[in-house]
Scaffold this motif. Structure first.
Motif, PDB file in Angstrom:
ATOM      1  N   TYR A  45       0.861  -1.176   0.000  1.00  0.00           N
ATOM      2  CA  TYR A  45       0.000   0.000   0.000  1.00  0.00           C
ATOM      3  C   TYR A  45       0.898   1.226   0.000  1.00  0.00           C
ATOM      4  O   TYR A  45       2.124   1.124   0.147  1.00  0.00           O
ATOM      5  CB  TYR A  45      -0.920   0.001   1.233  1.00  0.00           C
ATOM      6  CG  TYR A  45      -0.233  -0.372   2.524  1.00  0.00           C
ATOM      7  CD1 TYR A  45       0.567   0.540   3.214  1.00  0.00           C
ATOM      8  CD2 TYR A  45      -0.354  -1.659   3.047  1.00  0.00           C
ATOM      9  CE1 TYR A  45       1.207   0.193   4.385  1.00  0.00           C
ATOM     10  CE2 TYR A  45       0.284  -2.012   4.232  1.00  0.00           C
ATOM     11  CZ  TYR A  45       1.059  -1.086   4.887  1.00  0.00           C
ATOM     12  OH  TYR A  45       1.704  -1.433   6.043  1.00  0.00           O
ATOM     13  N   ARG A  46       0.299   2.372  -0.173  1.00  0.00           N
ATOM     14  CA  ARG A  46       1.062   3.622  -0.207  1.00  0.00           C
ATOM     15  C   ARG A  46       0.763   4.443   1.041  1.00  0.00           C
ATOM     16  O   ARG A  46      -0.362   4.439   1.530  1.00  0.00           O
ATOM     17  CB  ARG A  46       0.688   4.428  -1.451  1.00  0.00           C
ATOM     18  CG  ARG A  46       1.056   3.734  -2.763  1.00  0.00           C
ATOM     19  CD  ARG A  46       0.546   4.534  -3.958  1.00  0.00           C
ATOM     20  NE  ARG A  46      -0.912   4.573  -3.992  1.00  0.00           N
ATOM     21  CZ  ARG A  46      -1.628   5.572  -4.520  1.00  0.00           C
ATOM     22  NH1 ARG A  46      -1.020   6.633  -5.024  1.00  0.00           N
ATOM     23  NH2 ARG A  46      -2.947   5.522  -4.526  1.00  0.00           N
TER      24      ARG A  46
ATOM     25  N   ALA B 259      -3.379   4.253   1.713  1.00  0.00           N
ATOM     26  CA  ALA B 259      -4.333   3.774   0.700  1.00  0.00           C
ATOM     27  C   ALA B 259      -3.589   2.873  -0.274  1.00  0.00           C
ATOM     28  O   ALA B 259      -2.354   2.876  -0.337  1.00  0.00           O
ATOM     29  CB  ALA B 259      -4.951   4.947  -0.062  1.00  0.00           C
ATOM     30  N   TYR B 260      -4.324   2.078  -1.021  1.00  0.00           N
ATOM     31  CA  TYR B 260      -3.711   1.250  -2.077  1.00  0.00           C
ATOM     32  C   TYR B 260      -3.331   2.129  -3.251  1.00  0.00           C
ATOM     33  O   TYR B 260      -3.833   3.235  -3.421  1.00  0.00           O
ATOM     34  CB  TYR B 260      -4.673   0.149  -2.527  1.00  0.00           C
ATOM     35  CG  TYR B 260      -4.947  -0.882  -1.450  1.00  0.00           C
ATOM     36  CD1 TYR B 260      -3.888  -1.516  -0.803  1.00  0.00           C
ATOM     37  CD2 TYR B 260      -6.247  -1.200  -1.083  1.00  0.00           C
ATOM     38  CE1 TYR B 260      -4.124  -2.450   0.194  1.00  0.00           C
ATOM     39  CE2 TYR B 260      -6.479  -2.138  -0.087  1.00  0.00           C
ATOM     40  CZ  TYR B 260      -5.426  -2.752   0.543  1.00  0.00           C
ATOM     41  OH  TYR B 260      -5.659  -3.671   1.531  1.00  0.00           O
TER      42      TYR B 260
ATOM     43  N   LEU C 168      -3.391  12.249   1.678  1.00  0.00           N
ATOM     44  CA  LEU C 168      -3.758  10.926   1.185  1.00  0.00           C
ATOM     45  C   LEU C 168      -2.984  10.666  -0.100  1.00  0.00           C
ATOM     46  O   LEU C 168      -2.908  11.539  -0.966  1.00  0.00           O
ATOM     47  CB  LEU C 168      -5.264  10.878   0.899  1.00  0.00           C
ATOM     48  CG  LEU C 168      -5.836   9.506   0.531  1.00  0.00           C
ATOM     49  CD1 LEU C 168      -5.734   8.550   1.710  1.00  0.00           C
ATOM     50  CD2 LEU C 168      -7.284   9.639   0.078  1.00  0.00           C
ATOM     51  N   PRO C 169      -2.375   9.490  -0.256  1.00  0.00           N
ATOM     52  CA  PRO C 169      -1.688   9.197  -1.519  1.00  0.00           C
ATOM     53  C   PRO C 169      -2.617   9.460  -2.706  1.00  0.00           C
ATOM     54  O   PRO C 169      -3.807   9.129  -2.670  1.00  0.00           O
ATOM     55  CB  PRO C 169      -1.352   7.707  -1.388  1.00  0.00           C
ATOM     56  CG  PRO C 169      -1.193   7.496   0.083  1.00  0.00           C
ATOM     57  CD  PRO C 169      -2.233   8.375   0.709  1.00  0.00           C
ATOM     58  N   GLU C 170      -2.062  10.059  -3.737  1.00  0.00           N
ATOM     59  CA  GLU C 170      -2.876  10.523  -4.867  1.00  0.00           C
ATOM     60  C   GLU C 170      -3.672   9.382  -5.495  1.00  0.00           C
ATOM     61  O   GLU C 170      -3.129   8.319  -5.784  1.00  0.00           O
ATOM     62  CB  GLU C 170      -1.983  11.166  -5.934  1.00  0.00           C
ATOM     63  CG  GLU C 170      -2.740  12.001  -6.918  1.00  0.00           C
ATOM     64  CD  GLU C 170      -1.859  13.010  -7.631  1.00  0.00           C
ATOM     65  OE1 GLU C 170      -2.418  13.797  -8.409  1.00  0.00           O
ATOM     66  OE2 GLU C 170      -0.633  13.012  -7.415  1.00  0.00           O
ATOM     67  N   GLY C 171      -4.968   9.609  -5.674  1.00  0.00           N
ATOM     68  CA  GLY C 171      -5.832   8.606  -6.289  1.00  0.00           C
ATOM     69  C   GLY C 171      -6.258   7.500  -5.352  1.00  0.00           C
ATOM     70  O   GLY C 171      -6.982   6.586  -5.763  1.00  0.00           O
TER      71      GLY C 171
ATOM     72  N   SER D  70      -7.701  -1.841   3.221  1.00  0.00           N
ATOM     73  CA  SER D  70      -8.416  -2.818   4.037  1.00  0.00           C
ATOM     74  C   SER D  70      -8.163  -2.599   5.529  1.00  0.00           C
ATOM     75  O   SER D  70      -7.157  -2.004   5.937  1.00  0.00           O
ATOM     76  CB  SER D  70      -8.010  -4.249   3.663  1.00  0.00           C
ATOM     77  OG  SER D  70      -6.720  -4.545   4.166  1.00  0.00           O
ATOM     78  N   VAL D  71      -9.100  -3.093   6.328  1.00  0.00           N
ATOM     79  CA  VAL D  71      -8.944  -3.065   7.774  1.00  0.00           C
ATOM     80  C   VAL D  71      -7.641  -3.758   8.180  1.00  0.00           C
ATOM     81  O   VAL D  71      -6.886  -3.259   9.016  1.00  0.00           O
ATOM     82  CB  VAL D  71     -10.155  -3.748   8.449  1.00  0.00           C
ATOM     83  CG1 VAL D  71      -9.884  -3.997   9.927  1.00  0.00           C
ATOM     84  CG2 VAL D  71     -11.411  -2.908   8.273  1.00  0.00           C
ATOM     85  N   ALA D  72      -7.364  -4.908   7.569  1.00  0.00           N
ATOM     86  CA  ALA D  72      -6.184  -5.693   7.943  1.00  0.00           C
ATOM     87  C   ALA D  72      -4.888  -4.946   7.653  1.00  0.00           C
ATOM     88  O   ALA D  72      -3.951  -4.956   8.468  1.00  0.00           O
ATOM     89  CB  ALA D  72      -6.204  -7.034   7.215  1.00  0.00           C
ATOM     90  N   ASP D  73      -4.800  -4.288   6.497  1.00  0.00           N
ATOM     91  CA  ASP D  73      -3.576  -3.547   6.176  1.00  0.00           C
ATOM     92  C   ASP D  73      -3.448  -2.290   7.029  1.00  0.00           C
ATOM     93  O   ASP D  73      -2.338  -1.897   7.401  1.00  0.00           O
ATOM     94  CB  ASP D  73      -3.551  -3.193   4.686  1.00  0.00           C
ATOM     95  CG  ASP D  73      -3.020  -4.335   3.827  1.00  0.00           C
ATOM     96  OD1 ASP D  73      -2.114  -5.060   4.282  1.00  0.00           O
ATOM     97  OD2 ASP D  73      -3.520  -4.521   2.703  1.00  0.00           O
ATOM     98  N   THR D  74      -4.565  -1.655   7.346  1.00  0.00           N
ATOM     99  CA  THR D  74      -4.522  -0.497   8.244  1.00  0.00           C
ATOM    100  C   THR D  74      -3.992  -0.899   9.608  1.00  0.00           C
ATOM    101  O   THR D  74      -3.150  -0.220  10.199  1.00  0.00           O
ATOM    102  CB  THR D  74      -5.922   0.121   8.383  1.00  0.00           C
ATOM    103  OG1 THR D  74      -6.367   0.567   7.098  1.00  0.00           O
ATOM    104  CG2 THR D  74      -5.915   1.298   9.349  1.00  0.00           C
ATOM    105  N   ALA D  75      -4.472  -2.038  10.106  1.00  0.00           N
ATOM    106  CA  ALA D  75      -4.007  -2.538  11.405  1.00  0.00           C
ATOM    107  C   ALA D  75      -2.522  -2.879  11.359  1.00  0.00           C
ATOM    108  O   ALA D  75      -1.776  -2.590  12.308  1.00  0.00           O
ATOM    109  CB  ALA D  75      -4.823  -3.757  11.813  1.00  0.00           C
TER     110      ALA D  75
END
Length: 206
Positions: free
Chosen positions: A165-166, A205-206, A172-175, A180-185
């Motif tokens: 992810y970025r 964000a992705y 916020l990364p552009e675009g 996901s909840v899992a990647d945020t955690a």
């Protein structure tokens, strides 16, 4: 490391709890409803209490080294009302580091950089209530002497951990449209050892 985790029964917090325990940390979880924590571990301590009660926060934070807060706004002012109490408890116990999960709405707008995203035309959300709650927390942390990081995800669907992810300080990364909840955690958990985002909001964000 001994962590005080707030919001351990929530979507992001439950993932943080599992990862921290899996990697050998001690975790004290301050929760209103202990029965909502389904799995128990020898390194976890469940403290029943309320983040709006100073005594409960002091019981939870005693002996810990870092705070991770994954509390959500939950349609109330609990988040912003509890933050001054949490900051005082951290001062009292000599805990300096806090990592919180916010929202992309409190990042700076790309189109109107003097404004936050939720205040600008960049935001797609009709309601600003949750973002205003998170902005109050941001302001309180800025005014404190703590070493804070606010992880600011955009739209948060459930889903598997992707691991790619970025991230970007203050924007916020552009675009970027979701994470996901899992990647945020996972990113929130990484801030236990990553010090490059101290005193920063971090868009993810992705």
């Amino acid at each position: 490391m001994h962590i005080l985790l707030l919001g351990a029964t929530g979507r992001v917090g439950s993932h943080v709890l599992a990862q921290a325990l899996q990697e050998g940390h001690q975790v004290t979880a301050l929760v209103r409803s202990p029965e909502k924590i389904k799995s128990h571990h020898e390194n976890s301590t469940i403290v029943q209490g309320n983040v709006l009660t100073q005594e409960d926060l002091l019981r939870g934070i005693h002996g810990t080294e870092v705070v991770i807060s994954a509390l959500n706004t939950d349609g109330t002012s609990t988040l912003s009302d509890s933050t001054p109490l949490l900051i005082e408890a951290m001062y009292s116990e000599g805990v300096q580091r806090i990592i919180t999960v916010g929202t992309a709405g409190i990042l700076q707008s790309r189109t109107e950089p003097a404004q936050l995203r939720y205040q600008s035309s960049e935001s797609r959300r009709r309601s600003t209530r949750a973002a205003k709650e998170h902005e109050r927390v941001f302001t309180l942390l800025q005014q404190s002497s703590l070493e804070w990081t606010i992880v600011c995800p955009t739209y948060l669907p459930d889903g598997e951990r992707v691991g790619r992810y970025r991230v970007m300080p203050d924007f916020l990364p552009e675009g970027g449209t979701e994470i996901s909840v899992a990647d945020t955690a996972a990113f929130t958990y990484q801030q236990l050892t990553d010090r490059q985002y101290i005193h920063k909001r971090v868009g993810i964000a992705y």
